[in-house]
Design an enzyme around this catalytic site. Structure first.
Site, short mmCIF file in Angstrom:
data_model
loop_
_atom_site.label_atom_id
_atom_site.label_comp_id
_atom_site.label_asym_id
_atom_site.label_seq_id
_atom_site.Cartn_x
_atom_site.Cartn_y
_atom_site.Cartn_z
N LYS A 141 69.41 40.83 54.60
CA LYS A 141 68.59 41.39 53.53
C LYS A 141 67.20 40.77 53.51
CE LYS A 141 67.79 43.65 49.71
NZ LYS A 141 67.40 45.03 50.03
N CYS A 168 71.47 33.06 56.10
CA CYS A 168 72.20 31.95 55.50
C CYS A 168 71.84 31.81 54.02
CB CYS A 168 71.84 30.64 56.19
SG CYS A 168 72.09 30.67 57.95
C1 G6P Z 1 64.88 43.01 56.19
C2 G6P Z 1 65.63 44.09 55.41
C3 G6P Z 1 64.75 45.33 55.25
C4 G6P Z 1 63.43 44.93 54.60
C5 G6P Z 1 62.72 43.84 55.40
C6 G6P Z 1 61.51 43.28 54.66
O1 G6P Z 1 64.71 43.39 57.51
O2 G6P Z 1 66.82 44.44 56.07
O3 G6P Z 1 65.42 46.28 54.43
O4 G6P Z 1 62.61 46.06 54.52
O5 G6P Z 1 63.61 42.74 55.60
O6 G6P Z 1 61.95 42.61 53.51
P1 G6P Z 1 61.03 42.28 52.26
O7 G6P Z 1 61.94 41.54 51.32
O8 G6P Z 1 59.90 41.43 52.76
O9 G6P Z 1 60.56 43.58 51.70
#
Ligand code: G6P
Length: 602
Positions: A597, A2
């Site tokens: 994301k 969100c």
């Molecule tokens: C989500 C995204 C991943 C990312 C993970 C950790 O699952 O889809 O691509 O690696 O979060 O995110 P961060 O922002 O903590 O690196």
């Protein structure tokens, strides 16, 4: 996940709020809604699906007004329906709000509110907030909000408005990102700086438990804040001629590495300069143990970091995922430092661990991409990856940035300890060449695209690697899963014979990372085991290794570098492989289904 967007000022609210939602839509969502205020006249429109569906509904209305709120929703409580879409409202249609986060005690609150006669129209946790604020409302919205939020457990980035206290937005934050951008005429409030970038050059970050009240006349925040200048390139949300953000961001990999090392390598001293660690430099000299905490792709970067920090800095290092670390009982003492790695700096599981570690008085460091994110504000010290905004849901160039920073940290901590000048020089000088080597791999794009054509009908893939490339195998498999929805598993090459080999046959290809390094011979034994059982093999090998062509079906060559730095090169073909496979199979690679994301909920 969100995201919220709000506007109050001299302009036309609707296009600004919609643009804010569009810019934040990269994270994935399944419904949306806006509410526009014209004096005390409020109009709310909501729709299921893409923002275009909401835009279509809006075409039939003239929604003029200079204040309002909007949200894109990624369902957590209650299905994807218009009734569950935000903004939500109280019984009287007086209070409306949009929310990013989760109300953990919503069941308990809902039962109490129902007993008091409140009528609910959605299945969401968010709606309880409207009724709760309603139960305290006596004409002043911020006062009612303050009283209500004392009873709420969970996380929130909230924008609240009231018909009876109009031309005012109340914004509140707890563990969900929320910031206000202003140019002194307009106030834009959003979850992500990318939404405020076109309109404001100053941002005010809200901290946990802070409430900001913004009226058409002035901006008032309960806790004084010093406005920071927003550092964001306005062109970031554009695809720059690429069909997808994911491809654009893979192509930006060499630049991400370059940005990470810019001004930080001291080749003659065999050392690195990391300004963000200056204030903890002496404390770091005393550290005897490290724990790296991260989720998803960031966790795979951390796993490589462990191998690096142990081999070259000589510091015992553990790695954990945020959602495990926060619920186990880690043994921490004053000789331990915990390093949090997160692209967004907003991942709820990682942040929860950070809070817990901070409470215990342990030294915390952050490796983060997003400037001003929660993680950077909460850690004692840290290093920015400087990868630039990443819009594609799956992390690509950020992984390269994180790896580069970890390699520099290894040199920094190593040089504080036993690492010799010669070793330091060798690593730092090789690091300075990596951006060019990475560019060479990107010239293989067409070849990798062709490979996906050849392998597109297989349903299962193994990715194997050893030592520094074991985490790369995990990353290769994760990318293929999330982008092309194919089944893929990553594994340490040595584990193959302990079970997984049973699955190998002509329908189960393996992608093997076997650069010419200290474990090359071992990888070749694994490849022979697979070949003997008829499994197709794609190898990632070092340029010049012609012999391997006789054994495997296909080879992707990467340039030679130091063993410790190989992962930064070997991972790039996997990002491309997943990308082209996803495109070939017709999927939305920038917004894979069911994923977000930045996961700001547990
Ligand atoms: C989500 C995204 C991943 C990312 C993970 C950790 O699952 O889809 O691509 O690696 O979060 O995110 P961060 O922002 O903590 O690196």
């Amino acid at each position: 996940m969100c995201r919220v967007s709000g506007y109050i000022g001299k302009g036309d609210a609707l296009p600004i709020i919609m643009e804010g939602l569009r810019r934040q839509g990269y994270g994935g969502y399944d419904s949306s809604g806006v509410l526009i205020g014209n004096g005390a006249d409020l109009t709310c429109v909501r729709a299921v699906g893409k923002l275009e569906n909401l835009e279509k509904k809006l075409e039939n209305q003239t929604l003029k007004g200079n204040w309002g709120i909007g949200q894109i929703r990624w369902a957590t409580h209650g299905g994807v329906t218009e009734a569950n879409a935000h903004p939500h409202r109280d019984c009287k249609g007086n209070i409306f709000l949009v929310h990013n986060g989760i109300v953990e005690n919503y069941q308990e609150l809902k039962e109490k509110l129902i007993k008091k006669g409140h009528k609910f129209t959605s299945e969401t946790d968010t709606e309880v907030l409207c009724h709760l604020i309603e139960s305290f409302f006596q004409g002043n919205l911020e006062e009612a909000t303050r009283k209500a939020l004392r009873l709420v457990k969970g996380t929130y980035g909230l924008l609240i408005i009231s018909k009876q206290d109009p031309e005012k937005i109340v914004a509140a934050r707890l563990s969900s990102p929320l910031l206000i951008g202003t140019n002194d005429q307009d106030y834009i409030i959003a979850s992500d700086p990318i939404a405020v970038a076109p309109y404001a050059r100053k941002i005010i970050q809200l901290d946990d438990y802070e409430i900001a009240t913004i009226t058409l006349k002035d901006l008032f925040i309960l806790k004084e804040k010093i406005p920071q200048v927003l550092e964001l390139d306005l062109g970031v949300a554009e695809k720059g001629g690429y069909p997808h953000f994911m491809l654009k961001e893979i192509m930006e990999g060499p630049e991400a590495i370059e940005n990470a090392i810019k001004g930080r390598l001291m080749i003659d001293d065999g050392s690195v300069k990391l300004g963000g660690l200056d204030n903890v430099q002496n404390k770091l000299r005393e550290i005897k143990r490290l724990i790296l905490v991260a989720c998803g792709t960031s966790n795979f970067a951390a796993r490589i970091g462990k191998y690096m920090l142990e081999e070259y800095a000589g510091i015992p290092t553990e790695v954990d995922i945020g959602s495990e670390f926060r619920y186990r009982k880690p043994i921490l003492d004053k000789n331990t430092a915990v390093i949090f790695i997160s692209q967004s700096g907003e991942t709820a599981d990682t942040l929860a661990c950070l809070k817990e570690v901070k409470n215990k008085g342990i030294l915390t460091l952050g490796i983060t991409n997003v400037v001003g994110s929660s993680q950077t504000r909460e850690t004692d010290a840290g290093i920015y990856t400087r990868s630039g905004p990443e819009i594609g849901v799956a992390s690509t160039k950020s992984f390269l940035g994180q790896f580069t920073v970890l390699a520099m940290l290894m040199v920094y901590l190593g040089r504080q300890r036993e690492m010799s000048l010669v070793t330091g020089k060798r690593i730092v000088s090789e690091l300075s060449k990596i951006p060019d080597l990475a560019k060479k791999i990107l010239s293989l794009t067409q070849k990798i695209e062709k490979l996906t054509e050849k392998y597109k009908d297989f349903q299962n893939f193994w990715f194997i690697g050893r030592k520094y490339n074991f985490p790369v195998a995990l990353e290769g498999a994760l990318k293929l899963k999330e982008i092309s929805y194919l089944h893929a598993e990553g594994m340490a090459g040595g584990e193959l014979k302990h079970g997984p080999l049973a699955l190998i046959n002509e329908n189960f290809p393996t992608i093997a990372i076997c650069p010419s390094d200290s474990v090359y011979e071992k990888m070749m034994s694994n490849i022979e085991e697979i070949k003997a059982r008829g499994g197709p093999i794609i190898a990632v090998a070092t340029e010049g290794n012609e012999k391997i062509k006789e054994i495997v079906d296909d080879v992707i060559y990467i340039p030679k570098t130091l063993e410790v730095l190989t992962p930064i090169l070997s991972v790039i073909p996997f990002h491309l492989f997943a990308y082209y496979m996803g495109v070939l199979r017709g999927y939305d690679v920038d917004k894979p289904r069911n994923l977000a994301k930045s996961v700001t909920v547990e």
